[in-house]
Design an enzyme around this catalytic site. Structure first.
Site, short mmCIF file in Angstrom:
data_model
loop_
_atom_site.label_atom_id
_atom_site.label_comp_id
_atom_site.label_asym_id
_atom_site.label_seq_id
_atom_site.Cartn_x
_atom_site.Cartn_y
_atom_site.Cartn_z
N ARG A 112 -2.54 -6.48 -28.93
CA ARG A 112 -3.46 -5.57 -28.45
C ARG A 112 -4.37 -5.99 -27.29
NH1 ARG A 112 -3.65 -4.18 -33.94
NH2 ARG A 112 -1.99 -2.63 -34.12
N LYS A 134 -3.38 -2.86 -11.90
CA LYS A 134 -1.92 -2.02 -12.30
C LYS A 134 -1.06 -3.31 -12.75
CE LYS A 134 -1.77 2.22 -9.50
NZ LYS A 134 -0.83 2.66 -8.06
N GLU A 176 1.23 -4.57 4.31
CA GLU A 176 0.51 -3.86 3.52
C GLU A 176 -1.13 -3.96 4.00
OE1 GLU A 176 1.03 -2.10 0.92
OE2 GLU A 176 2.95 -2.85 -0.01
N LYS A 214 -9.32 -2.57 -0.44
CA LYS A 214 -8.71 -2.34 -1.76
C LYS A 214 -9.59 -2.16 -2.89
CE LYS A 214 -4.82 -2.24 -4.77
NZ LYS A 214 -3.42 -2.71 -5.25
N GLU A 224 -5.88 6.31 -10.05
CA GLU A 224 -5.52 7.06 -8.95
C GLU A 224 -5.30 8.50 -9.24
OE1 GLU A 224 -1.88 5.09 -7.54
OE2 GLU A 224 -0.78 6.94 -6.87
N ARG A 228 -7.35 6.67 -4.44
CA ARG A 228 -6.31 5.51 -4.46
C ARG A 228 -4.84 5.75 -4.03
NH1 ARG A 228 -6.07 1.03 -9.39
NH2 ARG A 228 -4.51 -0.11 -8.50
N ASN A 232 -0.68 4.67 -0.69
CA ASN A 232 0.71 5.20 -0.64
C ASN A 232 1.18 5.28 0.66
OD1 ASN A 232 1.28 4.53 -3.35
ND2 ASN A 232 0.49 6.56 -3.73
N HIS A 235 4.54 4.45 1.88
CA HIS A 235 5.50 4.18 0.67
C HIS A 235 6.28 5.59 0.11
CE1 HIS A 235 2.82 1.03 0.39
NE2 HIS A 235 3.45 0.46 -0.82
N HIS A 239 9.81 4.11 -0.18
CA HIS A 239 10.50 4.01 -1.43
C HIS A 239 11.97 4.61 -1.32
CE1 HIS A 239 6.81 3.59 -3.90
NE2 HIS A 239 7.07 2.46 -3.56
N HIS A 252 9.80 -5.04 -0.09
CA HIS A 252 9.13 -3.96 -0.19
C HIS A 252 8.12 -3.78 1.14
CE1 HIS A 252 6.28 -1.03 -1.92
NE2 HIS A 252 5.30 -1.85 -1.73
N1 LIG Z 1 -0.10 -4.09 -9.22
C1 LIG Z 1 -0.13 -3.81 -7.96
O1 LIG Z 1 -0.87 -3.00 -7.75
C2 LIG Z 1 1.03 -3.84 -7.15
C3 LIG Z 1 1.06 -3.67 -5.63
C4 LIG Z 1 1.98 -3.92 -4.92
C5 LIG Z 1 3.32 -4.52 -5.24
N2 LIG Z 1 3.37 -4.74 -6.64
C6 LIG Z 1 4.37 -5.48 -7.10
O2 LIG Z 1 4.47 -6.66 -6.61
C7 LIG Z 1 5.95 -7.15 -6.62
C8 LIG Z 1 6.31 -7.70 -5.25
O3 LIG Z 1 5.34 -8.97 -5.02
P1 LIG Z 1 5.82 -10.13 -4.09
O4 LIG Z 1 5.99 -9.43 -2.83
O5 LIG Z 1 4.70 -10.92 -4.07
O6 LIG Z 1 7.32 -10.53 -4.77
P2 LIG Z 1 7.57 -11.78 -5.65
O7 LIG Z 1 6.59 -11.91 -6.83
O8 LIG Z 1 8.99 -11.36 -5.98
O9 LIG Z 1 7.62 -12.79 -4.57
C9 LIG Z 1 8.34 -12.95 -3.51
C10 LIG Z 1 9.12 -14.45 -3.68
O10 LIG Z 1 8.20 -15.49 -3.19
C11 LIG Z 1 8.31 -16.46 -3.90
N3 LIG Z 1 7.06 -17.10 -3.84
C12 LIG Z 1 5.75 -16.90 -4.33
N4 LIG Z 1 4.76 -17.44 -4.11
C13 LIG Z 1 5.40 -18.32 -3.03
C14 LIG Z 1 4.70 -19.36 -2.29
N5 LIG Z 1 3.79 -19.66 -2.35
N6 LIG Z 1 5.71 -20.16 -1.64
C15 LIG Z 1 6.90 -19.83 -1.59
N7 LIG Z 1 7.59 -18.85 -2.30
C16 LIG Z 1 6.81 -18.33 -3.18
C17 LIG Z 1 8.73 -15.88 -5.34
O11 LIG Z 1 9.33 -16.83 -6.14
C18 LIG Z 1 9.67 -14.88 -4.83
O12 LIG Z 1 10.86 -15.46 -4.66
C19 LIG Z 1 6.60 -5.88 -6.89
O13 LIG Z 1 7.34 -6.05 -8.27
C20 LIG Z 1 5.80 -4.76 -6.78
O14 LIG Z 1 6.09 -3.64 -7.58
C21 LIG Z 1 2.16 -4.45 -7.41
ZN LIG Z 2 3.28 -1.50 -1.52
#
Ligand SMILES: NC(=O)c1ccc[n+]([C@@H]2O[C@H](COP(=O)([O-])OP(=O)(O)OC[C@H]3O[C@@H](n4cnc5c(N)ncnc54)[C@H](O)[C@@H]3O)[C@@H](O)[C@H]2O)c1
Ligand SMILES: [Zn+2]
Length: 350
Positions: A112, A134, A176, A214, A224, A228, A232, A235, A239, A252
């Site tokens: 939990r 999130k 972003e 942020k 949101e 917030r 987007n 986005h 998307h 992304h």
């Molecule tokens: N929670 C939120 O508010 C929020 C906001 C935006 C995005 N997201 C989520 O985040 C995800 C995308 O995150 P991301 O862009 O970090 O992608 P990711 O986590 O897939 O990382 C991208 C790639 O980089 C690699 N990597 C990570 N750190 C590294 C480093 N220091 N050196 C070399 N390689 C490295 C990872 O292994 C992966 O292959 C999505 O799932 C999205 O939905 C969440």
């Molecule tokens: Zn985004």
């Protein structure tokens, strides 16, 4: 009989986001670092040197958005039970947004809810995903549809991790950042336009400013219901681009870059944005190695895709557009279908 329950909200949630060299972290409880093979090969050794705990586990999950699902969550939980983690134990997310979102979600449901800490290692996760609480996973119905709002105990953002990040991933994070500047802060936008963001000193300032922006949005609107949603920008269109290209052609952030340019086109069409401003924003994206153009094969089907987005609730599409002056925005949900399709025509070659 009616027995009323009137919960008084728990005490306010407070934690710090530290930007700079990863400090020494000492815990008196069991800790598991959740990471993936890519990040662990590059950085785990250095991180392990910094963390002290009576029991320290490393849980590796496969690398990739396609593993951001319930099966992976269950495998993380399994490992925690095997290691006899209790309600006081802690998870540390070491990785990008995928690792961060899943670690946060696993923490929110293990017995939990247990504590978690974010050590984001991609630019996107440093400026965006690690801030705001999130968490979640994807399923066959869409992205991030299962999850929770769950805040970490602390976030440590060390720009040194970015030295190993592939250039495309770096640029995706910048998208972003530009998004936040265009929506909220003209001075910051000026900084981004006049500095080389690959330089350590500049990216450190950029991260700090983005996180502050942020955080101030999230502090005002955690779940949101209002402002917030402005995050987007780019986005709604992005998307659809990601979806049409099977989530494989663009990262992304790249799709968000394309989406911002599309949103600007609509803003120009509606007379909200000067065409020269739209051009300047696109130039900034291009200067940061981001794609900005996408060919729409079929405008009607592109338009229909908007309704797959969970943010187009109630059949109305909510567009987040620049407000005319950099640092201002407009939220509009009453644009008629024809205007949107007319604006999109330039992407269709017609
Ligand atoms: N929670 C939120 O508010 C929020 C906001 C935006 C995005 N997201 C989520 O985040 C995800 C995308 O995150 P991301 O862009 O970090 O992608 P990711 O986590 O897939 O990382 C991208 C790639 O980089 C690699 N990597 C990570 N750190 C590294 C480093 N220091 N050196 C070399 N390689 C490295 C990872 O292994 C992966 O292959 C999505 O799932 C999205 O939905 C969440
Ligand atoms: Zn985004």
């Amino acid at each position: 009989m009616i027995i009323p329950i009137r919960l008084v909200r728990e005490s306010a949630t407070e934690y710090d986001i530290t930007i700079g060299d990863l400090p020494k972290l000492s815990y008196d409880r069991k800790v598991a670092i959740v990471t993936n093979p890519t990040v662990s090969a590059l950085h785990l050794e250095r991180v392990l040197e910094k963390i002290e705990a009576p029991q320290l586990e490393v849980v590796e999950i496969p690398d990739g958005e396609e593993y951001k699902n319930m099966d992976t969550i269950l495998s993380i939980l399994d490992r925690l039970f095997q290691a006899r983690f209790d309600r006081k134990s802690l998870l540390i997310a070491l990785g990008g947004g995928v690792v961060g979102d899943m670690t946060g979600f696993a923490s929110s449901i293990y017995q939990r809810g247990i504590g978690f800490v974010q050590i984001p290692t991609t630019l996107l996760s440093q400026v965006d995903a690690s801030v705001g609480g999130k968490t979640g996973v994807n399923n066959k119905y869409g992205k991030n549809l299962v999850g929770s709002f769950y805040q970490p105990e602390a976030v440590y953002i060390d720009p040194a991790f970015l030295e190993t990040l592939p250039p495309r991933e770096y640029a995706a994070g910048i998208a972003e950042v530009i998004k936040m500047a265009v929506m909220f802060d003209e001075e910051f936008y000026g900084f981004l336009s006049s500095h080389d963001l690959r330089e350590r000193e500049n990216i450190e300032k950029t991260i700090a400013k983005s996180v502050a922006l942020k955080a101030s949005v999230v502090n005002r609107d955690e779940k949101e219901n209002g402002i917030r949603a402005v995050l987007n920008y780019g986005h709604t269109f992005g998307h659809v681009v990601e979806n049409e290209t099977g989530y494989s052609r663009y990262l992304h952030g790249e799709a968000v870059s394309i989406g911002m340019v599309m949103a600007n086109t609509l803003a120009v069409e509606l007379g909200l944005l000067d065409p020269s401003e739209a051009e300047a924003i696109e130039k900034l994206l291009i200067d940061n190695s981001l794609p900005t153009r996408y060919r729409i094969e079929d405008i009607d089907s592109f338009y229909d895709h908007f309704f797959l987005d969970k943010k187009s609730a109630g059949g109305k599409i909510k567009f987040i557009l620049p407000g005319g002056k950099i640092g201002t925005y407009r939220i509009v949900d009453d644009i008629d279908e024809e205007s949107v399709k007319r604006a999109l025509k330039i992407y269709n070659g017609s």
